[in-house]
Design a protein around this motif. Sequence first.
Motif, PDB file in Angstrom:
ATOM      1  N   CYS A  72      12.750  13.578  10.898  1.00 38.77           N
ATOM      2  CA  CYS A  72      11.729  13.710   9.848  1.00 38.77           C
ATOM      3  C   CYS A  72      10.301  13.558  10.374  1.00 38.77           C
ATOM      4  O   CYS A  72       9.350  13.752   9.626  1.00 38.77           O
ATOM      5  CB  CYS A  72      11.973  12.693   8.739  1.00 38.77           C
ATOM      6  N   LEU A  73      10.169  13.203  11.648  1.00 39.16           N
ATOM      7  CA  LEU A  73       8.871  13.030  12.306  1.00 39.16           C
ATOM      8  C   LEU A  73       8.025  11.913  11.699  1.00 39.16           C
ATOM      9  O   LEU A  73       6.815  11.891  11.855  1.00 39.16           O
ATOM     10  CB  LEU A  73       8.091  14.347  12.340  1.00 39.16           C
ATOM     11  N   GLU A  74       8.674  10.977  11.034  1.00 44.51           N
ATOM     12  CA  GLU A  74       7.983   9.814  10.487  1.00 44.51           C
ATOM     13  C   GLU A  74       8.353   8.582  11.298  1.00 44.51           C
ATOM     14  O   GLU A  74       9.424   8.523  11.907  1.00 44.51           O
ATOM     15  CB  GLU A  74       8.359   9.627   9.014  1.00 44.51           C
ATOM     16  N   PRO A  75       7.471   7.587  11.325  1.00 44.39           N
ATOM     17  CA  PRO A  75       7.755   6.382  12.112  1.00 44.39           C
ATOM     18  C   PRO A  75       8.853   5.533  11.495  1.00 44.39           C
ATOM     19  O   PRO A  75       9.082   5.573  10.283  1.00 44.39           O
ATOM     20  CB  PRO A  75       6.418   5.635  12.101  1.00 44.39           C
ATOM     21  N   PHE A  76       9.548   4.791  12.360  1.00 41.57           N
ATOM     22  CA  PHE A  76      10.524   3.820  11.895  1.00 41.57           C
ATOM     23  C   PHE A  76      10.588   2.667  12.893  1.00 41.57           C
ATOM     24  O   PHE A  76      10.220   2.817  14.060  1.00 41.57           O
ATOM     25  CB  PHE A  76      11.917   4.451  11.683  1.00 41.57           C
ATOM     26  N   ARG A  77      11.021   1.528  12.400  1.00 40.67           N
ATOM     27  CA  ARG A  77      11.111   0.323  13.219  1.00 40.67           C
ATOM     28  C   ARG A  77      12.407   0.364  14.020  1.00 40.67           C
ATOM     29  O   ARG A  77      13.491   0.576  13.468  1.00 40.67           O
ATOM     30  CB  ARG A  77      11.081  -0.907  12.322  1.00 40.67           C
ATOM     31  N   TYR A  78      12.284   0.178  15.331  1.00 38.45           N
ATOM     32  CA  TYR A  78      13.449   0.131  16.214  1.00 38.45           C
ATOM     33  C   TYR A  78      13.539  -1.280  16.774  1.00 38.45           C
ATOM     34  O   TYR A  78      12.572  -1.789  17.345  1.00 38.45           O
ATOM     35  CB  TYR A  78      13.304   1.145  17.356  1.00 38.45           C
ATOM     36  N   CYS A 102      15.398   8.769   6.152  1.00 36.61           N
ATOM     37  CA  CYS A 102      14.358   9.672   6.635  1.00 36.61           C
ATOM     38  C   CYS A 102      13.353   9.997   5.531  1.00 36.61           C
ATOM     39  O   CYS A 102      13.610   9.783   4.351  1.00 36.61           O
ATOM     40  CB  CYS A 102      14.974  10.986   7.137  1.00 36.61           C
ATOM     41  N   GLY A 103      12.257  10.577   5.971  1.00 37.41           N
ATOM     42  CA  GLY A 103      11.228  11.019   5.036  1.00 37.41           C
ATOM     43  C   GLY A 103      11.691  12.202   4.208  1.00 37.41           C
ATOM     44  O   GLY A 103      12.776  12.759   4.407  1.00 37.41           O
ATOM     45  N   SER A 104      10.870  12.616   3.284  1.00 39.34           N
ATOM     46  CA  SER A 104      11.240  13.657   2.321  1.00 39.34           C
ATOM     47  C   SER A 104      11.557  14.999   2.972  1.00 39.34           C
ATOM     48  O   SER A 104      12.430  15.726   2.503  1.00 39.34           O
ATOM     49  CB  SER A 104      10.122  13.828   1.298  1.00 39.34           C
ATOM     50  N   LEU A 105      10.903  15.356   4.053  1.00 36.92           N
ATOM     51  CA  LEU A 105      11.148  16.641   4.711  1.00 36.92           C
ATOM     52  C   LEU A 105      12.596  16.742   5.195  1.00 36.92           C
ATOM     53  O   LEU A 105      13.281  17.731   4.922  1.00 36.92           O
ATOM     54  CB  LEU A 105      10.180  16.847   5.876  1.00 36.92           C
ATOM     55  N   ALA A 106      13.081  15.738   5.871  1.00 36.48           N
ATOM     56  CA  ALA A 106      14.455  15.768   6.385  1.00 36.48           C
ATOM     57  C   ALA A 106      15.467  15.759   5.247  1.00 36.48           C
ATOM     58  O   ALA A 106      16.478  16.460   5.301  1.00 36.48           O
ATOM     59  CB  ALA A 106      14.691  14.593   7.321  1.00 36.48           C
ATOM     60  N   ARG A 107      15.202  14.963   4.205  1.00 33.50           N
ATOM     61  CA  ARG A 107      16.134  14.921   3.070  1.00 33.50           C
ATOM     62  C   ARG A 107      16.177  16.275   2.367  1.00 33.50           C
ATOM     63  O   ARG A 107      17.237  16.754   1.985  1.00 33.50           O
ATOM     64  CB  ARG A 107      15.729  13.811   2.099  1.00 33.50           C
ATOM     65  N   GLU A 108      15.016  16.917   2.213  1.00 32.54           N
ATOM     66  CA  GLU A 108      14.964  18.228   1.560  1.00 32.54           C
ATOM     67  C   GLU A 108      15.733  19.271   2.364  1.00 32.54           C
ATOM     68  O   GLU A 108      16.491  20.068   1.809  1.00 32.54           O
ATOM     69  CB  GLU A 108      13.503  18.656   1.409  1.00 32.54           C
ATOM     70  N   LEU A 109      15.587  19.247   3.680  1.00 30.69           N
ATOM     71  CA  LEU A 109      16.332  20.191   4.528  1.00 30.69           C
ATOM     72  C   LEU A 109      17.836  19.947   4.437  1.00 30.69           C
ATOM     73  O   LEU A 109      18.621  20.892   4.383  1.00 30.69           O
ATOM     74  CB  LEU A 109      15.864  20.094   5.973  1.00 30.69           C
ATOM     75  N   ALA A 110      18.235  18.674   4.411  1.00 29.70           N
ATOM     76  CA  ALA A 110      19.661  18.351   4.295  1.00 29.70           C
ATOM     77  C   ALA A 110      20.216  18.849   2.966  1.00 29.70           C
ATOM     78  O   ALA A 110      21.323  19.393   2.908  1.00 29.70           O
ATOM     79  CB  ALA A 110      19.866  16.847   4.437  1.00 29.70           C
ATOM     80  N   GLU A 111      19.442  18.672   1.894  1.00 32.24           N
ATOM     81  CA  GLU A 111      19.881  19.147   0.580  1.00 32.24           C
ATOM     82  C   GLU A 111      19.999  20.670   0.561  1.00 32.24           C
ATOM     83  O   GLU A 111      20.943  21.220   0.000  1.00 32.24           O
ATOM     84  CB  GLU A 111      18.909  18.677  -0.502  1.00 32.24           C
ATOM     85  N   ARG A 112      19.053  21.382   1.172  1.00 27.44           N
ATOM     86  CA  ARG A 112      19.119  22.855   1.236  1.00 27.44           C
ATOM     87  C   ARG A 112      20.357  23.297   2.005  1.00 27.44           C
ATOM     88  O   ARG A 112      21.019  24.255   1.620  1.00 27.44           O
ATOM     89  CB  ARG A 112      17.870  23.417   1.903  1.00 27.44           C
ATOM     90  N   ASN A 113      20.653  22.606   3.108  1.00 22.63           N
ATOM     91  CA  ASN A 113      21.848  22.952   3.885  1.00 22.63           C
ATOM     92  C   ASN A 113      23.109  22.739   3.066  1.00 22.63           C
ATOM     93  O   ASN A 113      24.036  23.554   3.124  1.00 22.63           O
ATOM     94  CB  ASN A 113      21.904  22.125   5.171  1.00 22.63           C
TER      95      ASN A 113
END
Length: 163
Positions: free
Chosen positions: A78-84, A144-155
């Motif tokens: 999603c190209l968004e930051p996350f804590r590792y 993930c951010g909205s972009l990745a979730r939206e792509l997963a839903e489209r798939n």
Amino acid sequence: MSGSLHAWYSLRDLEALAGRGVTLRGELDVGKLPRLLGLLHSEVGSVRAALSFRQRREGWLGAEIDLQVSVELKCQRCLEPFRYEAKERVDLVLVDAAALPATVPEGLEPFELDGGRLKPAELIEDELIVAIPLVPKHARIEDCGSLARELAERNERSVTVDR
């Protein structure tokens, strides 16, 4: 002999530390680890480290690194930051390049001293670089951010339509 993770130690110093079973502890500023910083989303985070020296029975100069890291990575989905966050333990032997043996005891990682010297912060940075995932991403796509979730839903919709 007390010491710092940022100081340089000669082979003789390291042998003295190992003979006494010394552990160097500290927190490293992520912003001062330039090679690691290139893999991170930001300078936000911390690294706690302990480097324990010991003389092994086989005559090896041993070191054990305990790391606790909390940094910001960029999710590659999603190209968004996350804590590792991670905890690592590495058992290694310190060797001088001139005396590098053909074999190292099984289960131990060899670390070649730089000109017969060691700067613990650089060794710790090396181990952190290896610990960072090659493709960092949120553990679950739901995180993930909205972009990745939206792509997963489209798939999912296209798979449903294709059936």
